[in-house]
Design a protein around this motif. Structure first.
Motif, PDB file in Angstrom:
ATOM      1  N   GLU A   1       0.081  58.929 -15.776  1.00  0.00           N
ATOM      2  CA  GLU A   1      -0.722  57.798 -15.318  1.00  0.00           C
ATOM      3  C   GLU A   1      -1.127  56.865 -16.464  1.00  0.00           C
ATOM      4  O   GLU A   1      -1.055  55.637 -16.345  1.00  0.00           O
ATOM      5  CB  GLU A   1      -1.966  58.316 -14.588  1.00  0.00           C
TER       6      GLU A   1
ATOM      7  N   CYS B   1      -3.797  52.433 -11.015  1.00  0.00           N
ATOM      8  CA  CYS B   1      -3.740  53.865 -10.674  1.00  0.00           C
ATOM      9  C   CYS B   1      -3.168  54.059  -9.274  1.00  0.00           C
ATOM     10  O   CYS B   1      -2.389  54.994  -9.047  1.00  0.00           O
ATOM     11  CB  CYS B   1      -5.123  54.500 -10.800  1.00  0.00           C
ATOM     12  N   ASN B   2      -3.536  53.187  -8.349  1.00  0.00           N
ATOM     13  CA  ASN B   2      -2.956  53.260  -7.005  1.00  0.00           C
ATOM     14  C   ASN B   2      -1.451  53.003  -7.050  1.00  0.00           C
ATOM     15  O   ASN B   2      -0.682  53.663  -6.351  1.00  0.00           O
ATOM     16  CB  ASN B   2      -3.632  52.259  -6.063  1.00  0.00           C
ATOM     17  N   GLY B   3      -1.037  52.038  -7.875  1.00  0.00           N
ATOM     18  CA  GLY B   3       0.391  51.764  -8.041  1.00  0.00           C
ATOM     19  C   GLY B   3       1.121  52.969  -8.606  1.00  0.00           C
ATOM     20  O   GLY B   3       2.223  53.297  -8.177  1.00  0.00           O
TER      21      GLY B   3
ATOM     22  N   LYS C   1      -8.139  50.491 -11.278  1.00  0.00           N
ATOM     23  CA  LYS C   1      -8.038  51.241 -10.022  1.00  0.00           C
ATOM     24  C   LYS C   1      -6.743  50.888  -9.295  1.00  0.00           C
ATOM     25  O   LYS C   1      -6.049  51.768  -8.790  1.00  0.00           O
ATOM     26  CB  LYS C   1      -9.246  50.943  -9.141  1.00  0.00           C
ATOM     27  N   GLU C   2      -6.397  49.598  -9.254  1.00  0.00           N
ATOM     28  CA  GLU C   2      -5.164  49.181  -8.585  1.00  0.00           C
ATOM     29  C   GLU C   2      -3.928  49.684  -9.323  1.00  0.00           C
ATOM     30  O   GLU C   2      -2.943  50.064  -8.694  1.00  0.00           O
ATOM     31  CB  GLU C   2      -5.111  47.664  -8.427  1.00  0.00           C
TER      32      GLU C   2
ATOM     33  N   CYS D   1      -0.061  52.852 -16.950  1.00  0.00           N
ATOM     34  CA  CYS D   1      -1.042  51.763 -17.074  1.00  0.00           C
ATOM     35  C   CYS D   1      -0.844  50.989 -18.373  1.00  0.00           C
ATOM     36  O   CYS D   1      -0.878  49.751 -18.381  1.00  0.00           O
ATOM     37  CB  CYS D   1      -2.464  52.305 -16.975  1.00  0.00           C
TER      38      CYS D   1
ATOM     39  N   LYS E   1       5.511  63.291  -5.892  1.00  0.00           N
ATOM     40  CA  LYS E   1       4.323  63.960  -5.324  1.00  0.00           C
ATOM     41  C   LYS E   1       4.159  65.395  -5.820  1.00  0.00           C
ATOM     42  O   LYS E   1       3.046  65.892  -5.908  1.00  0.00           O
ATOM     43  CB  LYS E   1       4.377  63.948  -3.790  1.00  0.00           C
TER      44      LYS E   1
ATOM     45  N   LYS F   1       0.298  56.072  -8.203  1.00  0.00           N
ATOM     46  CA  LYS F   1       0.400  57.084  -7.145  1.00  0.00           C
ATOM     47  C   LYS F   1       1.511  56.771  -6.154  1.00  0.00           C
ATOM     48  O   LYS F   1       2.132  57.681  -5.608  1.00  0.00           O
ATOM     49  CB  LYS F   1      -0.944  57.227  -6.436  1.00  0.00           C
ATOM     50  N   LEU F   2       1.763  55.482  -5.924  1.00  0.00           N
ATOM     51  CA  LEU F   2       2.864  55.096  -5.035  1.00  0.00           C
ATOM     52  C   LEU F   2       4.223  55.457  -5.631  1.00  0.00           C
ATOM     53  O   LEU F   2       5.151  55.796  -4.899  1.00  0.00           O
ATOM     54  CB  LEU F   2       2.836  53.593  -4.761  1.00  0.00           C
TER      55      LEU F   2
END
Length: 122
Positions: free
Chosen positions: A84, A31-33, A28-29, A88, A40, A35-36
């Motif tokens: 993504e 994936c958050n990274g 999850k983290e 990862c 966009k 997105k940062l």
């Protein structure tokens, strides 16, 4: 080479995160990274988005060539960007300690699956 420098940055952080967050939390983290760092509009990490947001990873001192090398290293399907999954996988590859731990997790999961399979019930 960029991967050595980037790997050094993440080698100690990812195993610690995995220990604290567990496997699902780490993913999850990551994936958050992603997105940062992603663009966009295109929903992938491009060279431009990586360069723009590289300070978020502490990579602001990397040259353009090193950032491109990082993209190329993770770009499995040769489309010039990181999706993504590629991101990862790259983060795991850059952390040898975490890769060793993930092999142990996989082996344990396989052993549990085999232990509960119909093969052991004969």
């Amino acid at each position: 080479m960029a991967s050595a420098r980037v790997g050094d940055d993440f080698q100690d952080m990812l195993p610690t995160m995995a220990d604290k967050l567990g496997g699902d939390g780490l993913i999850k983290e990551l994936c958050n990274g992603f997105k940062l760092l992603m663009d966009k509009e295109t929903q992938v990490i491009t060279f431009e988005s990586l360069k723009k947001h590289s300070a978020l990873l502490g990579l602001q001192d990397l040259s353009d060539d090193e950032l491109m090398s990082m993209l190329r290293e993770g770009d499995v399907n040769d489309d010039g960007v990181l999706d993504e999954m590629e991101f990862c996988v790259l983060m795991f590859r850059l952390s040898p300690e975490l890769m060793q731990e993930s092999e142990v997790w996989l082996e344990e999961a396989l052993q549990q699956e085999l232990a509960s399979s119909c093969f052991d019930k004969n």
